[in-house]
Scaffold this motif. Structure first.
Motif, PDB file in Angstrom:
ATOM      1  N   ASN A   1      53.756-100.655  10.454  1.00 46.80           N
ATOM      2  CA  ASN A   1      54.669-101.732  10.836  1.00 46.80           C
ATOM      3  C   ASN A   1      56.021-101.164  11.210  1.00 46.80           C
TER       4      ASN A   1
ATOM      5  N   GLY B   1      56.207 -99.632  14.598  1.00 46.43           N
ATOM      6  CA  GLY B   1      55.904-100.525  15.718  1.00 46.43           C
ATOM      7  C   GLY B   1      54.438-100.774  15.970  1.00 46.43           C
TER       8      GLY B   1
ATOM      9  N   THR C   1      52.248-102.883  14.946  1.00 45.14           N
ATOM     10  CA  THR C   1      52.144-104.104  14.144  1.00 45.14           C
ATOM     11  C   THR C   1      50.722-104.649  14.065  1.00 45.14           C
TER      12      THR C   1
ATOM     13  N   ALA D   1      53.894-109.948   5.509  1.00 44.22           N
ATOM     14  CA  ALA D   1      54.929-109.284   6.313  1.00 44.22           C
ATOM     15  C   ALA D   1      54.359-108.802   7.638  1.00 44.22           C
ATOM     16  N   ASP D   2      53.119-108.280   7.609  1.00 39.31           N
ATOM     17  CA  ASP D   2      52.501-107.788   8.843  1.00 39.31           C
ATOM     18  C   ASP D   2      52.179-108.945   9.800  1.00 39.31           C
TER      19      ASP D   2
ATOM     20  N   ARG E   1      53.948-111.655  10.055  1.00 37.81           N
ATOM     21  CA  ARG E   1      55.232-111.987  10.702  1.00 37.81           C
ATOM     22  C   ARG E   1      55.532-110.987  11.803  1.00 37.81           C
ATOM     23  N   GLY E   2      55.082-109.747  11.599  1.00 39.33           N
ATOM     24  CA  GLY E   2      55.317-108.730  12.619  1.00 39.33           C
ATOM     25  C   GLY E   2      54.570-108.999  13.902  1.00 39.33           C
TER      26      GLY E   2
ATOM     27  N   ARG F   1      53.986-112.088  14.795  1.00 35.51           N
ATOM     28  CA  ARG F   1      54.481-113.423  15.116  1.00 35.51           C
ATOM     29  C   ARG F   1      53.479-114.539  14.767  1.00 35.51           C
TER      30      ARG F   1
ATOM     31  N   ARG G   1      59.284-105.680   0.850  1.00 37.74           N
ATOM     32  CA  ARG G   1      57.896-105.227   1.030  1.00 37.74           C
ATOM     33  C   ARG G   1      57.491-104.322  -0.137  1.00 37.74           C
TER      34      ARG G   1
END
Length: 1004
Positions: free
Chosen positions: A914, A917, A919, A953-954, A956-957, A959, A994
């Motif tokens: 993550n 980049g 993701t 969290a991933d 959200r990465g 979207r 995280r």
């Protein structure tokens, strides 16, 4: 001390200063230093002149030369001052009357001796400084020089320190130093060079090796250095360093002398001593002498560093490769030889002494022995040299090529002399050669059972007068040196309790012996050693006795004895070496024992299997896991074929093999073995036998290593309950099982339960096992991790530091338990402390694991995973990403994709993906990790919950906010229900920090 010394400056500007020149024999250097210091503190300018008396100059000329020195001349009166040359009292009386008597005001004197001196010394009006304290001695000194005694005029020491100690006062810590050799002669340049080399060294680099061939006087030179310069130190400690086991024991004995609070085990005391010397607390002015350290590879890693100094005596110049400066000790210069011979044998003239020195090639040991008996003999020097040249025994054995050619013949002459005077002294000397050279505990011979002793030896051992006569005869001719070292018991050592036999003498006497005597004498020494066996090597109170015995096993050839008591001694020594941490020397002895006994007793003798067991334990503890695995497997298979799979020796070998397998990370094989071994022990011995419970304990440990935490909990709980019934609640093995049970609870996420049990357990350990016991440290380590999981970071930080220091002190920095504590300490510093320290520690841990374990071991991989998190914290994201991906792949291959170690690596790898980049890949990895963690550990296990928070969290990465919100809320709800709404993990997840996983190696 050099010939001159820079004086202190006057406290009164422009004031005239009195000058005193101190004339002293090198032997009395400590007195000169103290007197000079006391005078300089009172503003007196001091010059130093070491008195020498070369034979080619007359005493009158020498004294007239001295009278040209600046200021008043203060002579330190001692027997050594007047013996240099040597000179007779008559010569001195005449010279003093001619030079000093006409102008006595130029001279003054203080006396530091109680022995006879030339009568004309009265012209110097010496004042006596012996048998009194420092204050009275200083008052008398000042009075003799007509100086005021007003204390207000005293200035600080020249260097700002405390200055030299009063010579009659011992350093605060003093131990093991041989008696001073009152016949010591010459070596002034060597002593001065040694002093300046040490004084000029940087802190931590003050190591000097006196090296040279046998018999040149390295030990005597080191001892003289101690007596001359010892007043400048607060600690002087002499250690016999010929064997690692002896060196460790003697250096560890310094711990209580330094006031260090430690347990009884050598490893802990030794590390405490080295740490104290390194830090210079409580004493920074220390001097350590390592005598006879001929094998640098054996002890170089244990040589202390710090603000003090180390002197090593050795035949081996390879010490130069181990951060030591070298100073070669050669044979005497000819004038030193002549002076020594004339002091040792006053009846010889200077010309005869010169002849003898030429014949004996200036070797100090040989000069000492030969001149001693020649002085008592009617034999002329010419006749003696003729014997040397002609030889007295054509069969005399040649010794090492670096010995003088005359040595072998000179020894034959000396032995003949001993046979003629006290024949029993030759028997005693030959007995000594079946002990190791160096310090020989001859008192053990007196305790030998008298049954079947050879007649001449029985008479020697039974008659105290004859014993003392033999000892004294050997001392008189400098064949042995009598030692009476300090003892911790109430009984003072008796005469002849320990003698020192030079290895050069040991070698030639051992070879020059009739075969019948050899067989009889070696048997006597074997029996003496066996009789000295305390019998309980697990009792630390017996370790001093075993440490004294072990170096002599080789020379008494105990491995070729069929005597059961001697064989028991060997087995007990192997057990002692394992308990005391002497792993390397222990496994070497174990290997020799196995080879010898297989030939002597047969491959399948019970004693061979007993030795195999101890040898394997020592090898395993020395981290030689592959060798141990092969040894235990061969033993196990052989015993199964020969005796069946229910044989107790076979089961013991199997238990050892299981430990080898888990050490090599072959966890599945270890599990299969213990799943067979435990029920087999239960069938053979019953459920409550200690060996059955040991197998059950090991089964639980392997289950924990495999990540089967619930299985491990059930097994460890069963072991704990059984041990409570069998051994009581405070037995050390019961307490050990209680820690294991608490670790299982913590790894299952039951933090409050784990901490409650562990806090109680630590209190019990401190009552029973002591704070420094390794198992007690294991308990404290787990308590610190429990405190960390429950949010008590302050308590955890202090305890983690203390535990790491305790393990390093007790077990060293490459032990698996120490490394486990270091991992915890590094992880804590990464998140809550010093990131730079965390990085340094993490790199060091990884390097030690790579040195200790085979490539592909989960502990190495886990250490790399931790290192990746450190790199992430310092901004090296790309390198961290590469490292964690490699760790994930390697851990999957090592333990499988469902193991908690692999799942933890995956949690960290998804975070790094993550961060750089990647993701989509991160979200996919965290999703699959949740599935595997749920299957292995359950939906609400802390590691599974971490994967769920990470997956949110991933998401959200990429979207996918709706799914992320759903996953996050479910995870937060389960966290609150499982750990509590105010638990640190819950609060952290609620703040969208995280989570990361810390690799925790299970070392025990």
């Amino acid at each position: 001390m050099s010939e001159a010394r820079t004086p202190v400056r006057s406290t009164q500007k422009g004031a005239a200063r009195q000058t005193v020149t101190i004339s002293f024999a090198g032997f009395n250097r400590a007195w000169a230093a103290w007197i000079g210091d006391r005078l300089e503190r009172r503003g007196v300018r001091v010059a130093y002149v070491r008195w020498d008396s070369p034979a080619e100059e007359t005493l009158v000329d020498l004294l007239r030369g001295l009278s040209l020195a600046e200021g008043r001349i203060l002579i330190l009166v001692s027997e050594r001052y007047f013996q240099l040359g040597p000179r007779t009292h008559e010569e001195w009386n005449a010279a003093l009357r001619e030079v000093v008597a006409p102008d006595p005001s130029r001279f003054a004197a203080v006396s530091v001796t109680n022995t006879s001196v030339p009568s004309a010394i009265a012209v110097l009006a010496p004042v006596d400084l012996t048998n009194m304290g420092a204050d009275e001695a200083e008052r008398r000194l000042l009075d003799r020089l007509d100086l005021p005694v007003d204390g207000r005029q005293v200035q600080p020491a020249v260097d700002g320190g405390r200055g030299p100690r009063f010579p009659a006062a011992m350093p605060e810590v003093w131990g093991g130093v041989p008696r001073r050799n009152t016949r010591f002669t010459g070596r002034e340049p060597l002593l001065n060079e040694a002093y300046h080399m040490l004084q000029g060294s940087d802190s931590g680099a003050g190591v000097l090796t006196l090296h040279g061939m046998s018999g040149v006087g390295k030990t005597q030179l080191a001892a003289e250095y101690v007596y001359r310069f010892g007043s400048e130190y607060d600690v002087v400690w002499w250690v016999n360093a010929e064997k690692r086991v002896t060196y460790r024991r003697l250096l560890a004995e310094l711990a209580p002398k330094l006031g260090l609070s430690t347990g009884d085990e050598y490893g802990e005391r030794l590390r405490a001593v080295r740490d104290s010397l390194r830090r210079g607390t409580p004493f920074s002015r220390w001097l350590l002498i390592l005598d006879g350290a001929d094998e640098p590879d054996q002890i170089w890693d244990l040589v202390p560093t710090g603000p003090g100094h180390v002197i090593i005596t050795s035949r081996n110049p390879e010490w130069g490769e181990h951060n030591s400066r070298l100073l070669e000790v050669r044979v005497y210069d000819r004038d030193e030889s002549v002076a020594f011979i004339r002091r040792r044998a006053p009846r010889l003239s200077e010309a005869e002494a010169d002849q003898l020195a030429v014949a004996l090639e200036d070797l100090p040991l040989l000069l000492d022995q030969t001149a001693g008996w020649l002085n008592d003999s009617d034999l002329s020097v010419e006749d003696y040299i003729a014997l040397l040249e002609d030889g007295v025994d054509q069969d005399v054995v040649k010794v090492s090529a670096d010995f003088p050619l005359a040595f072998q013949t000179a020894w034959s002459i000396l032995l003949n002399k001993l046979r003629e005077t006290v024949p029993e002294s030759v028997d005693l000397l030959r007995l000594c050669t079946f002990f190791a050279p160096g310090f020989i505990p001859v008192r053990l011979l007196k305790d030998t059972p008298r049954d079947d002793l050879p007649e001449q030896l029985a008479g020697l051992l039974d008659d105290p007068l004859l014993w003392n006569k033999a000892i004294n005869q050997l001392r008189q001719y400098s064949v042995v040196r009598l030692e009476s070292h300090e003892t911790t018991s109430d009984d003072a050592p008796s005469a002849g309790e320990s003698v020192y036999l030079h290895r050069m003498v040991h070698q030639i006497v051992g070879k020059d012996m009739p075969e019948q005597d050899r067989r009889e004498f070696i048997d006597v020494v074997r029996r003496a050693l066996a009789e000295a066996d305390p019998g309980r090597p697990t009792d630390t109170r017996n370790w001093d006795a075993y440490a004294e015995i072990v170096p002599h096993l080789k020379y008494a050839d105990v491995l070729n004895s069929k005597d059961r008591k001697v064989q028991n001694l060997v087995l007990n020594c192997l057990r002692y070496m394992w308990w005391a941490g002497e792993y390397t020397s222990g496994w070497k002895l174990g290997r020799r024992t196995l080879n010898a006994w297989r030939e002597l007793l047969g491959e399948s003798h019970p004693r061979v299997w007993e030795a195999t067991h101890h040898y394997a334990n020592l090898l395993r503890s020395a981290d030689r896991f592959a060798e141990t695995e092969a040894l235990d497997r061969a033993a196990m298979e052989h015993l199964r074929r020969e005796r069946g799979d229910r044989d107790l020796d076979h089961l013991r070998a199997a238990n050892g093999l299981g430990a080898d397998l888990w050490s090599l990370a072959r966890y599945d094989e270890a599990l299969e073995l213990y799943e067979w071994l435990y029920p087999t022990y239960r069938e053979v011995l019953g459920e409550q036998d200690s060996r059955t419970l040991s197998a059950l304990n090991n089964l639980g440990f392997v289950q924990r290593l495999l990540g089967r935490y619930e299985d491990a909990r059930r097994t460890d709980q069963e072991t704990l309950e059984s041990r409570r019934l069998l051994l009581t609640g405070r037995h050390l093995m019961t307490l050990f099982s209680e820690v294991s049970y608490s670790i299982d609870l913590r790894l299952l996420g039951r933090y409050a339960e784990a901490e409650s049990i562990q806090a109680k357990n630590v209190r019990e350990y401190r009552l029973v096992g002591g704070k420094g016991n390794p198992d007690a440290l294991r308990a404290e380590h787990n308590l610190a991790l429990c405190q960390l999981r429950t949010g008590d970071r302050v308590s955890a930080a202090a305890l983690l530091t203390r535990v790491l220091e305790g393990f390093e002190r007790r077990l060293g920095d490459t032990n698996l338990r120490t490394l486990s504590a270091a991992v915890s300490h590094s992880c804590f510093n990464r998140e809550h402390g010093d990131i730079d320290l965390a990085r340094e520690t993490s790199e060091s841990i990884l390097a030690r694991y790579e040195q200790l374990l085979p490539e592909g071991h989960p502990f190495i991989i886990g250490a790399r995973a931790n290192q990746a998190l450190v790199l992430r914290s310092v901004g090296e994201r790309e390198y961290a990403h590469v490292l964690i991906e490699q760790a994930l792949a390697d851990m999957t291959e090592a333990v499988g994709e469902h193991h908690p170690y692999t799942l933890g690596c995956a949690v960290n790898a998804s975070a790094l993906r993550n961060l750089v980049g990647e993701t989509e890949s991160a979200a996919e990895l965290s999703r699959s990790t949740i599935a595997r963690a749920t299957e292995t550990l359950g939906r609400t296990h802390p590691l599974t919950l971490s994967a769920r928070v990470a997956h949110a969290a991933d998401l959200r990465g990429v979207r996918d906010r709706q799914q992320a919100e759903k996953v996050e809320q479910e995870a937060l709800s389960d966290l609150a229900e499982t750990l509590g709404p105010q638990h640190v993990h819950t609060i952290s997840a609620r703040s969208r920090n995280r989570p990361y996983w810390d690799f925790e190696p299970q070392a025990s």
